[in-house]
Write a protein that holds these residues in place. Structure first.
Motif, PDB file in Angstrom:
ATOM      1  N   LYS A  10       0.863  -1.179   0.000  1.00  0.00           N
ATOM      2  CA  LYS A  10       0.000   0.000   0.000  1.00  0.00           C
ATOM      3  C   LYS A  10       0.899   1.228   0.000  1.00  0.00           C
ATOM      4  N   VAL A  11       0.380   2.310  -0.549  1.00  0.00           N
ATOM      5  CA  VAL A  11       1.100   3.579  -0.449  1.00  0.00           C
ATOM      6  C   VAL A  11       1.174   3.918   1.040  1.00  0.00           C
ATOM      7  N   VAL A  56      -0.039  -2.739  -6.112  1.00  0.00           N
ATOM      8  CA  VAL A  56      -0.196  -1.516  -5.344  1.00  0.00           C
ATOM      9  C   VAL A  56      -1.658  -1.183  -5.035  1.00  0.00           C
ATOM     10  N   ALA A  57      -1.836  -0.528  -3.895  1.00  0.00           N
ATOM     11  CA  ALA A  57      -3.140   0.002  -3.488  1.00  0.00           C
ATOM     12  C   ALA A  57      -2.880   1.314  -2.763  1.00  0.00           C
ATOM     13  N   ASP A  59      -5.225   1.883  -6.169  1.00  0.00           N
ATOM     14  CA  ASP A  59      -4.800   1.616  -7.537  1.00  0.00           C
ATOM     15  C   ASP A  59      -4.146   2.804  -8.243  1.00  0.00           C
ATOM     16  N   GLU A  61      -3.288   5.956  -7.173  1.00  0.00           N
ATOM     17  CA  GLU A  61      -2.187   6.572  -6.441  1.00  0.00           C
ATOM     18  C   GLU A  61      -0.978   5.643  -6.389  1.00  0.00           C
ATOM     19  N   GLY A  62      -1.210   4.341  -6.219  1.00  0.00           N
ATOM     20  CA  GLY A  62      -0.114   3.383  -6.122  1.00  0.00           C
ATOM     21  C   GLY A  62       0.694   3.257  -7.397  1.00  0.00           C
ATOM     22  N   SER A  65       2.732   6.600  -7.641  1.00  0.00           N
ATOM     23  CA  SER A  65       3.479   7.041  -6.469  1.00  0.00           C
ATOM     24  C   SER A  65       4.986   6.976  -6.703  1.00  0.00           C
ATOM     25  N   TRP A  68       8.149   4.244  -4.119  1.00  0.00           N
ATOM     26  CA  TRP A  68       8.874   2.999  -4.380  1.00  0.00           C
ATOM     27  C   TRP A  68       9.785   3.194  -5.586  1.00  0.00           C
ATOM     28  N   ARG A  74       4.439  -2.116 -11.737  1.00  0.00           N
ATOM     29  CA  ARG A  74       3.357  -1.933 -10.760  1.00  0.00           C
ATOM     30  C   ARG A  74       2.040  -2.350 -11.383  1.00  0.00           C
ATOM     31  N   PRO A  76      -2.130  -2.524 -10.389  1.00  0.00           N
ATOM     32  CA  PRO A  76      -3.143  -2.161  -9.409  1.00  0.00           C
ATOM     33  C   PRO A  76      -3.801  -3.429  -8.835  1.00  0.00           C
ATOM     34  N   GLN A  77      -3.991  -3.452  -7.509  1.00  0.00           N
ATOM     35  CA  GLN A  77      -4.610  -4.618  -6.873  1.00  0.00           C
ATOM     36  C   GLN A  77      -6.078  -4.757  -7.247  1.00  0.00           C
TER      37      GLN A  77
END
Length: 189
Positions: A10-11, A56-57, A59, A61-62, A65, A68, A74, A76-77
Motif C-alpha cells: 500500500k502507499v 499496489v493500493a 490503484d 495513487e499506487g 506514487s 517505491w 506496478r 493495481p490490486q
C-alpha cells in the motif's frame, strides 16, 4: 516461462497502513516502519531469477506514487478482499508466481527461491506465518486459478492458512519455512 514475485504493498500514508501496529506504537511510527520495511525488503529480494512486481493500493495513487523505486513494474490490486486481490495478481502473472506481503522482516532471497522450487513439484505453495496465516502463496500456473479460488477464507485470523489450503483442495500443496509477520507492537523484531 519466467517466474514472477508479486509484493502486495500500500502507499505508505498515515492511517492507511499498519493500523493495528499503529494502535500499539502510534500511527506515525507504524507508517515509518512500513515504508522502511518495504524498502529493505525490495533490496533484500531483488534478484536475477525472477521478475518483481509491486501490487499496489490504492490503484491510481499506487501506480503513480514515487515512494517505491521506479524500476519495479506496478499492477493495481483492484477491488475485493485480500484473497480476490492475490488471486487476481497470480492470474495476471500467469505462472510460476509467488505473492508475498511486505510486512515480514525475515524474508530472504533463499526463502523466495524455496517457494519457486516447491512449485516444480507442486501446484501451490504456502509460507506459513506464526499466527496461523501465511507470508507467501504461490501457484505453478496462476493463470488457471479460478477467480474465486480463495473464497471463504477468514482473513486476518488464525484460520487463514487452513482455510486457504481447504479452498485449494485437490491441489498438490507444499509448505516452506514459517516466518513471522508484523501486525502488532508485540510482533516487532
Amino acid at each position: 516461462m519466467r517466474s514472477t514475485l508479486v509484493i502486495m504493498v500500500k502507499v505508505p500514508r498515515l492511517g492507511r497502513v499498519k493500523t493495528r501496529l499503529g494502535r500499539d506504537i502510534g500511527m506515525v511510527p507504524a507508517t515509518w516502519w512500513f515504508r522502511h520495511q518495504v524498502r529493505r525488503l525490495l533490496r533484500q529480494i531483488e534478484g536475477p531469477r525472477w521478475d518483481v512486481v509491486l501490487a499496489v493500493a490504492p490503484d491510481i495513487e499506487g501506480v503513480s506514487s514515487r515512494c517505491w523505486p521506479a524500476h519495479f513494474a506496478r499492477w493495481p490490486q483492484g477491488r475485493g478482499n485480500l484473497g480476490d486481490r492475490m488471486v487476481r495478481m497470480m492470474r495476471c502473472a500467469g505462472g510460476p508466481v509467488c505473492v508475498i506481503g511486505a510486512d515480514v522482516p525475515g524474508i530472504t532471497r533463499a526463502h523466495i527461491a524455496d517457494g519457486f522450487a516447491a512449485l516444480g513439484r507442486h501446484d501451490a505453495v504456502f509460507g506459513p506465518a506464526l499466527d496461523g496465516g501465511y507470508w507467501l502463496i504461490g501457484a505453478k500456473l496462476g493463470s488457471v486459478l479460478h477467480p474465486r479460488a480463495l473464497d471463504g477464507v477468514r482473513w486476518s485470523s488464525e484460520h487463514a492458512l487452513a482455510d486457504s489450503r481447504a479452498a485449494l483442495a485437490g491441489k498438490r500443496i507444499a509448505l516452506i519455512s514459517t516466518l513471522a509477520d508484523v501486525d502488532t507492537g508485540d510482533d516487532l523484531p
